[in-house]
Design a protein around this motif. Sequence first.
Motif, PDB file in Angstrom:
ATOM      1  N   UNK A  97       0.711  -1.278  -0.023  1.00 18.72           N
ATOM      2  CA  UNK A  97      -0.200   0.073  -0.281  1.00 18.72           C
ATOM      3  C   UNK A  97       0.919   1.202  -0.050  1.00 18.72           C
ATOM      4  N   UNK A  98       1.857   1.342   0.816  1.00 23.00           N
ATOM      5  CA  UNK A  98       2.727   2.430   0.775  1.00 23.00           C
ATOM      6  C   UNK A  98       3.534   2.853  -0.381  1.00 23.00           C
ATOM      7  N   UNK A  99       3.869   1.816  -1.104  1.00 23.93           N
ATOM      8  CA  UNK A  99       4.503   1.960  -2.519  1.00 23.93           C
ATOM      9  C   UNK A  99       3.784   2.526  -3.453  1.00 23.93           C
ATOM     10  N   UNK A 100       2.327   1.806  -3.583  1.00 21.52           N
ATOM     11  CA  UNK A 100       1.353   2.317  -4.526  1.00 21.52           C
ATOM     12  C   UNK A 100       0.859   3.557  -4.244  1.00 21.52           C
ATOM     13  N   UNK A 101       0.809   3.887  -2.806  1.00 20.05           N
ATOM     14  CA  UNK A 101       0.064   5.297  -2.391  1.00 20.05           C
ATOM     15  C   UNK A 101       1.124   6.480  -2.804  1.00 20.05           C
ATOM     16  N   UNK A 102       2.398   6.136  -2.420  1.00 24.06           N
ATOM     17  CA  UNK A 102       3.557   7.082  -2.923  1.00 24.06           C
ATOM     18  C   UNK A 102       3.377   7.408  -4.472  1.00 24.06           C
ATOM     19  N   UNK A 103       3.381   6.436  -5.286  1.00 24.74           N
ATOM     20  CA  UNK A 103       3.244   6.478  -6.818  1.00 24.74           C
ATOM     21  C   UNK A 103       2.136   7.273  -6.980  1.00 24.74           C
ATOM     22  N   UNK A 104       0.996   6.862  -6.531  1.00 24.82           N
ATOM     23  CA  UNK A 104      -0.241   7.470  -6.934  1.00 24.82           C
ATOM     24  C   UNK A 104      -0.178   8.947  -6.686  1.00 24.82           C
ATOM     25  N   UNK A 105       0.234   9.372  -5.507  1.00 22.98           N
ATOM     26  CA  UNK A 105       0.278  10.767  -5.164  1.00 22.98           C
ATOM     27  C   UNK A 105       1.487  11.350  -6.418  1.00 22.98           C
ATOM     28  N   UNK A 106       2.555  10.835  -6.564  1.00 15.35           N
ATOM     29  CA  UNK A 106       3.366  11.402  -7.452  1.00 15.35           C
ATOM     30  C   UNK A 106       2.915  11.685  -8.829  1.00 15.35           C
ATOM     31  N   UNK A 107       2.075  10.694  -9.183  1.00  7.70           N
ATOM     32  CA  UNK A 107       1.391  10.617 -10.803  1.00  7.70           C
ATOM     33  C   UNK A 107       0.201  11.685 -10.571  1.00  7.70           C
ATOM     34  N   UNK A 108      -0.177  12.025  -9.341  1.00  6.24           N
ATOM     35  CA  UNK A 108      -1.554  13.055  -9.541  1.00  6.24           C
ATOM     36  C   UNK A 108      -1.203  14.270  -9.074  1.00  6.24           C
ATOM     37  N   UNK A 109       0.139  14.493  -8.512  1.00 13.49           N
ATOM     38  CA  UNK A 109       0.392  15.782  -7.811  1.00 13.49           C
ATOM     39  C   UNK A 109       0.605  17.211  -8.968  1.00 13.49           C
ATOM     40  N   UNK A 110       0.662  16.560 -10.186  1.00 13.77           N
ATOM     41  CA  UNK A 110       0.832  17.500 -11.200  1.00 13.77           C
ATOM     42  C   UNK A 110      -0.408  18.358 -11.453  1.00 13.77           C
ATOM     43  N   UNK A 111      -1.543  17.669 -11.276  1.00 12.10           N
ATOM     44  CA  UNK A 111      -2.888  18.554 -11.432  1.00 12.10           C
ATOM     45  C   UNK A 111      -3.302  18.887 -10.110  1.00 12.10           C
ATOM     46  N   UNK A 112      -2.547  18.889  -9.102  1.00 13.16           N
ATOM     47  CA  UNK A 112      -2.919  19.461  -7.788  1.00 13.16           C
ATOM     48  C   UNK A 112      -2.440  20.799  -7.517  1.00 13.16           C
ATOM     49  N   UNK A 113      -2.935  22.033  -7.677  1.00  6.53           N
ATOM     50  CA  UNK A 113      -1.981  23.246  -7.533  1.00  6.53           C
ATOM     51  C   UNK A 113      -1.658  23.538  -6.246  1.00  6.53           C
ATOM     52  N   UNK A 114      -2.246  22.970  -5.169  1.00  6.81           N
ATOM     53  CA  UNK A 114      -1.935  23.452  -3.708  1.00  6.81           C
ATOM     54  C   UNK A 114      -0.863  22.672  -3.249  1.00  6.81           C
ATOM     55  N   UNK A 115       0.185  23.204  -3.009  1.00  5.38           N
ATOM     56  CA  UNK A 115       1.368  22.298  -2.234  1.00  5.38           C
ATOM     57  C   UNK A 115       0.665  21.930  -0.895  1.00  5.38           C
ATOM     58  N   UNK A 117      -2.227  20.963  -0.465  1.00  3.03           N
ATOM     59  CA  UNK A 117      -3.208  19.702  -0.612  1.00  3.03           C
ATOM     60  C   UNK A 117      -2.354  18.280  -0.908  1.00  3.03           C
ATOM     61  N   UNK A 118      -0.979  18.806  -1.499  1.00 10.33           N
ATOM     62  CA  UNK A 118      -0.064  17.518  -1.741  1.00 10.33           C
ATOM     63  C   UNK A 118       0.487  17.003  -0.351  1.00 10.33           C
ATOM     64  N   UNK A 119       0.919  18.130   0.359  1.00 10.91           N
ATOM     65  CA  UNK A 119       1.211  17.851   1.875  1.00 10.91           C
ATOM     66  C   UNK A 119       0.489  16.976   2.645  1.00 10.91           C
ATOM     67  N   UNK A 120      -0.874  17.338   2.762  1.00 15.54           N
ATOM     68  CA  UNK A 120      -1.989  16.793   3.649  1.00 15.54           C
ATOM     69  C   UNK A 120      -2.199  15.359   2.926  1.00 15.54           C
ATOM     70  N   UNK A 121      -1.849  15.045   1.394  1.00 12.09           N
ATOM     71  CA  UNK A 121      -2.164  13.867   1.103  1.00 12.09           C
ATOM     72  C   UNK A 121      -0.945  12.876   1.493  1.00 12.09           C
ATOM     73  N   UNK A 122       0.132  13.534   1.385  1.00 14.52           N
ATOM     74  CA  UNK A 122       1.326  12.590   1.905  1.00 14.52           C
ATOM     75  C   UNK A 122       1.108  12.374   3.482  1.00 14.52           C
ATOM     76  N   UNK A 123       0.713  13.393   4.112  1.00 19.24           N
ATOM     77  CA  UNK A 123       0.610  13.075   5.694  1.00 19.24           C
ATOM     78  C   UNK A 123      -0.264  11.890   5.995  1.00 19.24           C
ATOM     79  N   UNK A 124      -1.695  11.971   5.213  1.00 20.83           N
ATOM     80  CA  UNK A 124      -2.564  10.868   5.266  1.00 20.83           C
ATOM     81  C   UNK A 124      -1.870   9.320   5.066  1.00 20.83           C
ATOM     82  N   UNK A 125      -1.036   9.349   4.111  1.00 18.14           N
ATOM     83  CA  UNK A 125      -0.514   7.920   3.639  1.00 18.14           C
ATOM     84  C   UNK A 125       0.611   7.673   4.526  1.00 18.14           C
ATOM     85  N   UNK A 126       1.255   8.561   4.896  1.00 18.09           N
ATOM     86  CA  UNK A 126       2.520   8.308   5.738  1.00 18.09           C
ATOM     87  C   UNK A 126       2.317   8.055   7.126  1.00 18.09           C
ATOM     88  N   UNK A 127       1.503   8.869   7.824  1.00 20.98           N
ATOM     89  CA  UNK A 127       1.470   8.921   9.076  1.00 20.98           C
ATOM     90  C   UNK A 127      -0.225   8.369   9.561  1.00 20.98           C
TER      91      UNK A 127
END
Length: 404
Positions: A97-115, A117-127
């Motif tokens: 899950x961790x590997x797939x979640x990290x790749x998912x965020x990497x693939x999606x973050x180009x379409x997320x304008x807010x840093x 928002x990206x930080x919150x996603x990473x916090x959700x999947x990492x913490x």
Amino acid sequence: MPKLINRLSPRFVTTVTDPGRYADGGNLYLHVDPSGAKRWVFKFQWHGRPKEMGLGPLRSVPLASARQAAASARETVAGGLNPVEERAKARRSAPLFGEFADRYIDDQEAGWRSAKHISQWRYSVEIDAEKLRRLPVDKITTDDVLAVLKPIWAVKPETAKRCRGRIEKILDAAKARGFRTGENPAAWKGHLALMLPTPPKLTRGHLPAMSAEDLASFMSKLRHRPASSARALEFTILTAVRSNEALGARWCEFDFAKRIWTVPAERMKGKRDHRVPLSVAAIALLEEVRTQTESVMATAPAAADFVFLRRPTHERLSGMAMEMLLRRMSVTDVCVHGFRSTFRDWAGEQTNFPREIVEMSLAHLVGSEVERAYRRGDALERRREVMDRWAAFALGETVEKMAA
């Protein structure tokens, strides 16, 4: 005319006790063992021989999920493939899950304008979802998702709600990639909604920030921490910038002689270049970091392009590095972005700087569109006074002493 498919009802599959096999149609069967245990079986022909594929026990695979799995298996057979072998291949290659979640965020973050928002996603999947990270995506069950959500559901309802939604999207993506089958264990409607209380609606407030009175003490503790994330956070506070602006800083953006840092438009929320006047303390911190990375500059100049690097890999610090540092320091009621609020409170309550100069220091738009059209300068030197006073306050010093 008898039904050829979907013959069984949900009530029947939960109440039947007589041992045997009960056809639902479409080669799907409910098998009831003499012990009373119930499981799903898909039957098919492979090279002229009858084959069976187990789809799981009734307690974890409800009727709707079994029908969906059987439909998928029928499509596989129709495509000339053995569903048992294909499932085995998928399971062997299913990522954690961790590997797939990290790749998912990497693939999606180009379409997320807010840093943020990206930080919150990473916090959700990492913490928040840390308990799922070492589980293969095809093995995650409802109980696994509940183990993540229950501890925070009542005490941090908004965090839990967002975490659940993010887990659901990641597992949906895993299913779309062929790594999972069946229903999503993080789905809310008709699933977790029956197991968890409805989260209360919260009134949106300000981001959690540190009081100005506590800042100097915190900065003193931060100074004694050797991690790269500590220097990045210290710099972020001294310059009152956003996280992504600081973490993406490159050496070529700094003019040390003029004490100016120019953040390019692509990293700014307002999509325009922003000149940051650097205090003496900020310059000293940058010189310290540059000294520490001189060896990296010599051996891996491309890696050393960024100011703040993770040790010892020399990779750029992640968007969560500073948030995780706060947690390690047991600062749980403050977020990194909140230090901008601390700066704003200090400037408004303890100084006489004009409001528009303070807002410009935060890279906020000031005045109407017409006023901005006629304003040619960015009040750099006026803002330099603000940042010098802010650095002195944050470090518990006087401007005169820091300039000496």
